[in-house]
Design an enzyme around this catalytic site. Sequence first.
Site, mmCIF file in Angstrom:
data_model
loop_
_atom_site.group_PDB
_atom_site.id
_atom_site.type_symbol
_atom_site.label_atom_id
_atom_site.label_comp_id
_atom_site.label_asym_id
_atom_site.label_seq_id
_atom_site.Cartn_x
_atom_site.Cartn_y
_atom_site.Cartn_z
ATOM 1 N N LEU A 144 33.376 38.315 37.346
ATOM 2 C CA LEU A 144 32.605 39.560 37.408
ATOM 3 C C LEU A 144 33.501 40.750 37.143
ATOM 4 O O LEU A 144 33.079 41.750 36.591
ATOM 5 C CB LEU A 144 31.966 39.721 38.790
ATOM 6 C CG LEU A 144 30.828 38.759 39.122
ATOM 7 C CD1 LEU A 144 30.366 39.004 40.542
ATOM 8 C CD2 LEU A 144 29.672 38.952 38.162
ATOM 9 N N GLY A 145 34.711 40.639 37.583
ATOM 10 C CA GLY A 145 35.604 41.764 37.388
ATOM 11 C C GLY A 145 36.920 41.520 38.088
ATOM 12 O O GLY A 145 37.130 40.483 38.717
ATOM 13 N N LYS A 195 35.867 36.640 45.875
ATOM 14 C CA LYS A 195 37.049 37.404 45.491
ATOM 15 C C LYS A 195 38.277 36.572 45.810
ATOM 16 O O LYS A 195 38.483 36.181 46.964
ATOM 17 C CB LYS A 195 37.095 38.721 46.255
ATOM 18 C CG LYS A 195 38.173 39.661 45.750
ATOM 19 C CD LYS A 195 38.025 41.015 46.405
ATOM 20 C CE LYS A 195 39.024 42.007 45.864
ATOM 21 N NZ LYS A 195 38.894 43.308 46.525
ATOM 22 N N GLY A 238 39.621 43.304 40.627
ATOM 23 C CA GLY A 238 39.919 44.388 41.543
ATOM 24 C C GLY A 238 41.409 44.582 41.631
ATOM 25 O O GLY A 238 42.179 43.903 40.953
ATOM 26 N N GLY A 239 41.811 45.500 42.489
ATOM 27 C CA GLY A 239 43.212 45.797 42.629
ATOM 28 C C GLY A 239 43.996 44.583 43.114
ATOM 29 O O GLY A 239 45.120 44.365 42.716
ATOM 30 N N GLY A 247 42.481 41.286 43.443
ATOM 31 C CA GLY A 247 41.879 39.978 43.229
ATOM 32 C C GLY A 247 40.865 39.965 42.109
ATOM 33 O O GLY A 247 40.425 40.998 41.618
ATOM 34 N N ASP A 293 40.342 53.978 47.923
ATOM 35 C CA ASP A 293 40.169 53.699 46.498
ATOM 36 C C ASP A 293 38.724 53.971 46.090
ATOM 37 O O ASP A 293 38.060 53.123 45.488
ATOM 38 C CB ASP A 293 40.557 52.237 46.196
ATOM 39 C CG ASP A 293 40.880 52.051 44.725
ATOM 40 O OD1 ASP A 293 40.973 53.056 43.988
ATOM 41 O OD2 ASP A 293 41.028 50.883 44.308
ATOM 42 N N VAL A 308 37.110 38.719 40.878
ATOM 43 C CA VAL A 308 35.819 38.482 41.518
ATOM 44 C C VAL A 308 34.995 37.590 40.612
ATOM 45 O O VAL A 308 34.826 37.860 39.419
ATOM 46 C CB VAL A 308 35.074 39.803 41.774
ATOM 47 C CG1 VAL A 308 33.791 39.528 42.526
ATOM 48 C CG2 VAL A 308 35.957 40.739 42.562
#
Length: 705
Positions: free
Chosen positions: A399-400, A421, A402-403, A405, A518, A407
């Site tokens: 899905l994407g 995640k 993150g800083g 991890g 964040d 996802v």
Amino acid sequence: MGLQILCFAILFLCVVYPEAALEPSQNQSHCESQCGDQSVPYPFGLENNSHECFINSSYKLSCNHSFTPPKLFFSNVPIFNISVETATATVHLDTAYTCYNKSGVEVGFSQTLNLTGWPFTISSTLNTFMAIGCDTVGLLSYEGVQRGTGCLSVCDNSTSIRNLTGITQQVEPCSEFGCCQTTKIPKGLKFIEIDLLSLFNHTYILASNPCDIAFLTAGPNANLVNGPEHKVSSQVVLDWTVGDTTCDKVKNICGHNTNCTNSNYSSGYRCSCWQGYAGNPYTVEGCKDMNECANEQPCKQGTCKNTPGNYTCQCPFGYQGDGKVGCSISTASKIIIGTGAFIFLVAFVLFLHWRYKKKIQEKNHRKNGGLLLGHLSLKDFKETQLVKATNNFDARRLLGEGGNGWVYKGSIENMIEIAVKKSKGIDQNKIEQFLNEADVVSKINHKNVVKLLGVCLESKVPMLVYEFVPNGTLSHHIYASSSRILSSWRICLKIVAETARALDYMHSDANPPIIHRDVKPSNILLDETYTAKVSDFGASKLIPKDRTIEPTTQGQGTFGYFDPEFFQTGELTTKSDVYGFGVVLMELLSKQKPLSRGQSGESISLVQVFTSALENNQLDQVLKVPVATERETEDVKIVANLAVRCVSMSSKDRPTMTEVADVLNGLSKEYRSSQVEGSGDEMVSLLDEQDVMSASFDLEYSSSV
Ligand SMILES: *[C@@H]1O[C@H](CO)[C@@H](O)[C@H](O)[C@H]1NC(C)=O
Ligand SMILES: *[C@@H]1O[C@H](CO)[C@@H](O)[C@H](O)[C@H]1NC(C)=O
Ligand SMILES: *[C@@H]1O[C@H](CO)[C@@H](O)[C@H](O)[C@H]1NC(C)=O
Ligand SMILES: *[C@@H]1O[C@H](CO)[C@@H](O)[C@H](O)[C@H]1NC(C)=O
Ligand SMILES: *[C@@H]1O[C@H](CO)[C@@H](O)[C@H](O)[C@H]1NC(C)=O
Ligand SMILES: *[C@@H]1O[C@H](CO)[C@@H](O)[C@H](O)[C@H]1NC(C)=O
Ligand SMILES: *[C@@H]1O[C@H](CO)[C@@H](O)[C@H](O)[C@H]1NC(C)=O
Ligand SMILES: *[C@@H]1O[C@H](CO)[C@@H](O)[C@H](O)[C@H]1NC(C)=O
Ligand SMILES: *[C@@H]1O[C@H](CO)[C@@H](O)[C@H](O)[C@H]1NC(C)=O
Ligand SMILES: *[C@@H]1O[C@H](CO)[C@@H](O)[C@H](O)[C@H]1NC(C)=O
Ligand SMILES: *[C@@H]1O[C@H](CO)[C@@H](O)[C@H](O)[C@H]1NC(C)=O
Ligand SMILES: *[C@@H]1O[C@H](CO)[C@@H](O)[C@H](O)[C@H]1NC(C)=O
């Protein structure tokens, strides 16, 4: 034709049957009689038995009760034993002996055995004739002493002669000097006489050997017993037969389950049980099947099973062969055992692997803060569960990023959608950050904060399981041309109001307070009803009671949204989130990235552009929000002002999140209350949007500092 044969057979039976029924016609089952410790089996019987208990008077024996125990006799010969099985009888016969003195024979007795009139004959195979002495001729005469056999023994006075008087056991006299023997005894003898002669009247050996003896004895050795009146007796084996007919002349002459054999030395026949059968073959009942299994275990291996006339030893299951000889493992068993062993081995290896994995998982669990979990009421997911849910972290499910991890989208049992995640690193720092997020989020229960469902600590890298938020990030909707969701000011307002509320909650109501650190559009997720959900708490901090975080804490967050004051003071406060949120507002209003590059490559800061536009009353140049009504235009101005206040260089000049939330929610509330008046168009367009969104779902994350 067949009928003729049948008739003939019946006729034949009728003719033959009477003769077949001639012999053991009587029922002898009651006749088995005892004399002392001797049994008297049919065809023999005792004098006082009824006539059917012996075949004829030749088989009638007498029992002399003046002896204790009573003794069995025929004529004057004592019978030691009668065996139907071997058709023999053992009798006692005194030894013949002669003693010498200087003038010759001092005393001498010969022995005779007259079997005339009795069914017995001397057994030619089971007896041995012996003479003992050193100047001795033993004579075994028969048929009127005209014919006979014998043996001669001569030795000098140095030979010591065994004194057999009073000896009542088997001795082996002829292994030495002073003895002779012969086994050449004719068949079918009815009469014998045993005599002793001397070559030299014992003249030369009188001192050492005054007496000689001679006897017929059962077996190869001397079977001697003490006879009556201090005489020495020997056991003599007699054969016996029945009748003066042959087997083929009379049918069924023997009982059931028997064989009939003709005597090979006299007229008459013998009956014998079939092998495996026992009983008296001369009686009508004949022989019955022996249950071999009832005796001591006859099988070497396996289970004994009686069969007619025999028995089988069934090898245990999985074994083959004859249990009488011994069982061996069957080929099938070998295959099964072999396969079994293989399977066992494989299973064992798998088990070891499983144990190893489990250990590693446990270790990870410990390492990954299993203790932390103790305080939280989070579900502890299994690694396998998450691997399955994400189709082994299929890249297509990403899905994407993150800083801290990646996802992945996952679904449990194809029912519950989740976002997994997965920590980016296995180093302690990354994991700590990760667990920090779990710790933070687990403490927040707010409808505008993405919900943490559980954790997985047993894997090498820890994983967090969030509720799946289907409609992507705010960032996506700001920049994706396909997205029409933000074409409604009401929705824009609703999203920022909800976000502000979530942050306010974290700052004011959470205990201890939480700084997100964040705040940016890509960390604001939208669910199916476009409700905002704040996510990605990897950089978040729980503020201890002393309110500030030690300056050494390294800055975490995203460039462009990050509180510039932190770089000066090193102090992170809730106002840092306010700054970030201000940038989000600006971004939403202007659809511009916080940092971008100008035509000549210079760095352009949205905060500066936006602030100066507001100050110069040129907001129209930066605003890109859809405003339809006067009120919306007013609202946008209010929000723009709020945004600029939020990004004040000094945190003191920034409003609190509470204030921000109050302003935004106040504005948003007006639309909500007036929504009833509004046409349904907006809702329709929302639903359309939803369809478009689910078709082109895409997440966008900015890179982290
Ligand atoms: C012989 O007599 C006994 C009883 O004395 C009886 O049980 C048995 O069945 C009889 N056998 C025959 C073959 O008649
Ligand atoms: C035969 O005589 C003995 C001893 O005298 C006795 O014990 C036995 O019962 C008698 N048998 C018959 C069938 O009369
Ligand atoms: C029994 O034996 C004794 C001693 O040998 C003898 O005197 C007697 O006559 C015998 N009886 C019978 C009935 O044979
Ligand atoms: C009688 O003979 C049978 C068969 O030979 C034997 O089994 C049995 O032991 C003998 N009985 C005695 C008392 O010697
Ligand atoms: C042995 O003694 C008997 C008388 O007892 C006599 O007739 C015989 O001749 C003797 N034989 C020898 C060889 O001395
Ligand atoms: C030897 O025995 C016989 C018969 O018993 C007897 O007449 C004779 O006197 C005995 N001779 C010697 C020397 O004892
Ligand atoms: C044996 O006995 C029978 C009668 O029992 C007799 O007739 C016969 O003469 C005897 N035989 C010898 C050799 O003594
Ligand atoms: C045995 O016989 C020899 C002569 O052959 C004789 O000299 C010796 O004395 C005898 N021994 C005995 C113990 O009688
Ligand atoms: C044999 O032994 C018996 C007693 O056991 C004895 O009475 C007899 O005299 C002995 N005979 C010889 C020749 O030694
Ligand atoms: C008994 O039977 C045998 C043969 O079976 C026969 O030789 C003998 O004469 C018979 N004896 C009597 C007394 O019937
Ligand atoms: C019985 O007789 C048959 C043939 O007559 C023979 O095959 C079998 O071995 C005999 N059985 C015994 C136990 O003698
Ligand atoms: C019993 O069975 C064995 C095989 O198990 C066979 O060798 C033997 O001859 C059989 N005996 C009889 C009496 O059938």
